[in-house]
Design a protein around this motif. Structure first.
Motif, mmCIF file in Angstrom:
data_model
loop_
_atom_site.group_PDB
_atom_site.id
_atom_site.type_symbol
_atom_site.label_atom_id
_atom_site.label_comp_id
_atom_site.label_asym_id
_atom_site.label_seq_id
_atom_site.Cartn_x
_atom_site.Cartn_y
_atom_site.Cartn_z
ATOM 1 N N TYR A 187 0.838 -1.202 0.000
ATOM 2 C CA TYR A 187 0.000 0.000 0.000
ATOM 3 C C TYR A 187 0.874 1.254 0.000
ATOM 4 O O TYR A 187 0.646 2.180 -0.779
ATOM 5 C CB TYR A 187 -0.916 -0.017 1.224
ATOM 6 C CG TYR A 187 -1.750 1.221 1.391
ATOM 7 C CD1 TYR A 187 -2.957 1.364 0.726
ATOM 8 C CD2 TYR A 187 -1.344 2.251 2.243
ATOM 9 C CE1 TYR A 187 -3.735 2.496 0.887
ATOM 10 C CE2 TYR A 187 -2.108 3.384 2.408
ATOM 11 C CZ TYR A 187 -3.298 3.501 1.731
ATOM 12 O OH TYR A 187 -4.056 4.635 1.891
ATOM 13 N N LYS A 239 3.999 1.535 -0.923
ATOM 14 C CA LYS A 239 4.745 1.609 -2.182
ATOM 15 C C LYS A 239 3.855 2.191 -3.281
ATOM 16 O O LYS A 239 4.297 3.059 -4.045
ATOM 17 C CB LYS A 239 5.244 0.229 -2.579
ATOM 18 C CG LYS A 239 6.114 0.254 -3.822
ATOM 19 C CD LYS A 239 6.650 -1.123 -4.142
ATOM 20 C CE LYS A 239 7.492 -1.050 -5.396
ATOM 21 N NZ LYS A 239 8.017 -2.361 -5.780
ATOM 22 N N ALA A 240 2.609 1.753 -3.347
ATOM 23 C CA ALA A 240 1.679 2.282 -4.346
ATOM 24 C C ALA A 240 1.426 3.764 -4.126
ATOM 25 O O ALA A 240 1.335 4.540 -5.078
ATOM 26 C CB ALA A 240 0.367 1.496 -4.305
ATOM 27 N N ARG A 241 1.321 4.181 -2.866
ATOM 28 C CA ARG A 241 1.116 5.612 -2.544
ATOM 29 C C ARG A 241 2.301 6.445 -2.988
ATOM 30 O O ARG A 241 2.136 7.539 -3.500
ATOM 31 C CB ARG A 241 0.893 5.780 -1.047
ATOM 32 C CG ARG A 241 -0.347 5.202 -0.490
ATOM 33 C CD ARG A 241 -1.487 6.150 -0.395
ATOM 34 N NE ARG A 241 -1.110 7.516 -0.202
ATOM 35 C CZ ARG A 241 -1.648 8.337 0.662
ATOM 36 N NH1 ARG A 241 -2.581 7.904 1.451
ATOM 37 N NH2 ARG A 241 -1.282 9.590 0.751
ATOM 38 N N GLU A 250 4.361 5.748 -5.422
ATOM 39 C CA GLU A 250 4.373 5.813 -6.885
ATOM 40 C C GLU A 250 3.345 6.793 -7.427
ATOM 41 O O GLU A 250 3.553 7.366 -8.485
ATOM 42 C CB GLU A 250 4.143 4.415 -7.446
ATOM 43 C CG GLU A 250 5.303 3.473 -7.211
ATOM 44 C CD GLU A 250 5.020 2.048 -7.618
ATOM 45 O OE1 GLU A 250 3.893 1.737 -8.050
ATOM 46 O OE2 GLU A 250 5.954 1.218 -7.487
ATOM 47 N N GLU A 251 2.246 6.993 -6.693
ATOM 48 C CA GLU A 251 1.225 7.963 -7.099
ATOM 49 C C GLU A 251 1.745 9.390 -7.029
ATOM 50 O O GLU A 251 1.345 10.239 -7.789
ATOM 51 C CB GLU A 251 -0.005 7.851 -6.204
ATOM 52 C CG GLU A 251 -0.847 6.636 -6.442
ATOM 53 C CD GLU A 251 -2.003 6.539 -5.453
ATOM 54 O OE1 GLU A 251 -2.182 7.483 -4.636
ATOM 55 O OE2 GLU A 251 -2.714 5.535 -5.491
#
Length: 97
Positions: free
Chosen positions: A89, A91-93, A95-96
């Motif tokens: 989660y 890591k995805a944040r 990348e955003e």
């Protein structure tokens, strides 16, 4: 009536006193982290959410197992899975942004 209802505020460098939302003026980082973690916690299965929330509150796997009546190994396994989801989660944040 508009004159009395209008509130003019000037921004300040520091929060002068504690509020109901922020007990300590220097705790804004903790507050942001806690509220940023809520969507991630909601995405977890119930047991993983429960174990991770207890961990974030400062309880050890042994404490959690005792309170929930579970084997310590089950608590550790659920915590490990929850941490993997949390890492993905975060890591995805990143990348955003």
């Amino acid at each position: 009536m508009r004159k009395f209802a209008a509130v003019e505020k000037e921004p300040v460098e520091e929060v002068p006193e504690p509020t109901s939302l922020l007990a300590r003026p220097d705790a804004i980082g903790e507050w942001e982290t806690r509220h940023d973690a809520l969507p991630m916690l909601r995405s977890l299965p119930p047991r993983q959410r429960q174990v991770l929330a207890w961990t974030l509150a400062g309880f050890t796997p042994s404490d959690i197992a005792e309170h929930l009546g579970l084997p310590v190994d089950n608590v550790r396994a659920n915590l490990r899975k929850a941490r993997r989801v949390a890492a993905a989660y975060l890591k995805a944040r990143e990348e955003e942004q």
